[in-house]
Design an enzyme around this catalytic site. Structure first.
Site, PDB file in Angstrom:
ATOM      1  N   ASP A   8       0.859  -1.184   0.000  1.00 48.36           N
ATOM      2  CA  ASP A   8       0.000   0.000   0.000  1.00 48.36           C
ATOM      3  C   ASP A   8       0.899   1.239   0.000  1.00 48.36           C
ATOM      4  O   ASP A   8       2.137   1.137  -0.123  1.00 48.36           O
ATOM      5  CB  ASP A   8      -1.012  -0.045   1.166  1.00 48.36           C
ATOM      6  CG  ASP A   8      -0.368   0.200   2.524  1.00 48.36           C
ATOM      7  OD1 ASP A   8       0.870   0.359   2.608  1.00 48.36           O
ATOM      8  OD2 ASP A   8      -1.116   0.231   3.524  1.00 48.36           O
ATOM      9  N   CYS A  65       3.120  -3.325   3.957  1.00 51.63           N
ATOM     10  CA  CYS A  65       2.265  -2.190   4.286  1.00 51.63           C
ATOM     11  C   CYS A  65       2.902  -1.503   5.495  1.00 51.63           C
ATOM     12  O   CYS A  65       4.074  -1.760   5.792  1.00 51.63           O
ATOM     13  CB  CYS A  65       0.806  -2.606   4.510  1.00 51.63           C
ATOM     14  SG  CYS A  65       0.461  -3.597   5.974  1.00 51.63           S
ATOM     15  N   THR A  67       2.457  -1.737   8.799  1.00 55.98           N
ATOM     16  CA  THR A  67       2.841  -2.706   9.838  1.00 55.98           C
ATOM     17  C   THR A  67       3.135  -4.081   9.266  1.00 55.98           C
ATOM     18  O   THR A  67       3.732  -4.915   9.956  1.00 55.98           O
ATOM     19  CB  THR A  67       1.692  -2.886  10.843  1.00 55.98           C
ATOM     20  OG1 THR A  67       0.536  -3.331  10.104  1.00 55.98           O
ATOM     21  CG2 THR A  67       1.382  -1.582  11.566  1.00 55.98           C
ATOM     22  N   HIS A  98       9.319 -24.675   8.174  1.00 55.95           N
ATOM     23  CA  HIS A  98       8.158 -25.333   8.796  1.00 55.95           C
ATOM     24  C   HIS A  98       6.859 -25.128   8.034  1.00 55.95           C
ATOM     25  O   HIS A  98       5.999 -26.009   8.038  1.00 55.95           O
ATOM     26  CB  HIS A  98       7.950 -24.803  10.219  1.00 55.95           C
ATOM     27  CG  HIS A  98       8.989 -25.244  11.185  1.00 55.95           C
ATOM     28  ND1 HIS A  98       8.820 -25.223  12.547  1.00 55.95           N
ATOM     29  CD2 HIS A  98      10.248 -25.719  10.981  1.00 55.95           C
ATOM     30  CE1 HIS A  98       9.907 -25.656  13.154  1.00 55.95           C
ATOM     31  NE2 HIS A  98      10.800 -25.952  12.210  1.00 55.95           N
ATOM     32  N   HIS A 133       6.249 -31.618   8.587  1.00 58.18           N
ATOM     33  CA  HIS A 133       5.719 -30.293   8.236  1.00 58.18           C
ATOM     34  C   HIS A 133       4.809 -30.369   7.009  1.00 58.18           C
ATOM     35  O   HIS A 133       3.875 -29.582   6.884  1.00 58.18           O
ATOM     36  CB  HIS A 133       6.860 -29.315   7.973  1.00 58.18           C
ATOM     37  CG  HIS A 133       7.811 -29.193   9.127  1.00 58.18           C
ATOM     38  ND1 HIS A 133       7.416 -28.773  10.371  1.00 58.18           N
ATOM     39  CD2 HIS A 133       9.142 -29.465   9.217  1.00 58.18           C
ATOM     40  CE1 HIS A 133       8.463 -28.777  11.185  1.00 58.18           C
ATOM     41  NE2 HIS A 133       9.515 -29.192  10.515  1.00 58.18           N
TER      42      HIS A 133
END
Ligand code: RB5
Length: 145
Positions: A8, A65, A67, A98, A133
């Site tokens: 963004d 973005c 955060t 993983h 996994h």
């Protein structure tokens, strides 16, 4: 590697810097926007990136973005992708080992360029661990019950 990127407005600077660096490292980078600092909505770009990676148009995705949280939530709504939000390289390494993560998310307001490069290096160079996994990752692709 073919890498698609999306962000963004809050992360266009980090996206541009990482795209330049990835190209200099020899990767093929496709920038899916946004292109400027005008305010946009991160789900639009997260969904675009998720669709691109799920369709096999890129081997890996980079979602950015402010955060990293909003765009990682958006990307992970697509059942064909596994997006890991990280801010240090150990999580990036383990997201590959993983979780077979095919998209990495980071926050431009959280980490600096050198930490972002270290996370990306770990993300791009660590193979999936397979074995136990693989069973768990397989369940992530199944419909919810
Ligand atoms: C945009 O201001 C900001 O909300 C967005 O970049 C992100 O941090 C949301 O999770």
């Amino acid at each position: 590697m073919r890498i698609a990127m999306a962000s963004d407005h809050a992360a266009v600077g980090l996206k541009a810097a990482l795209a330049d660096w990835l190209r200099a490292e020899g990767h093929e980078v496709e920038d899916l926007g946004t292109d400027g600092e005008a305010s946009v909505d991160y789900p639009d770009f997260g969904y675009r990136l998720a669709g691109h990676v799920a369709a096999g148009k890129a081997e890996r995705g980079v979602a950015l973005c402010g955060t990293g949280i909003g765009i990682s939530i958006a990307v992970n709504r697509h059942p064909g992708v596994r997006c890991a939000l990280v801010s240090e390289p150990l999580s990036a390494t383990l997201s590959r080992e993983h979780n077979d993560a095919n998209v990495i998310a980071m926050g431009a307001r959280i980490i600096g360029i050198e930490m972002a490069k270290a996370c990306l290096t770990a993300f791009l160079t660590t193979p999936f661990g397979g074995d136990r996994h693989a069973r768990r990752v397989g369940k992530l692709g199944q419909p919810l019950i």
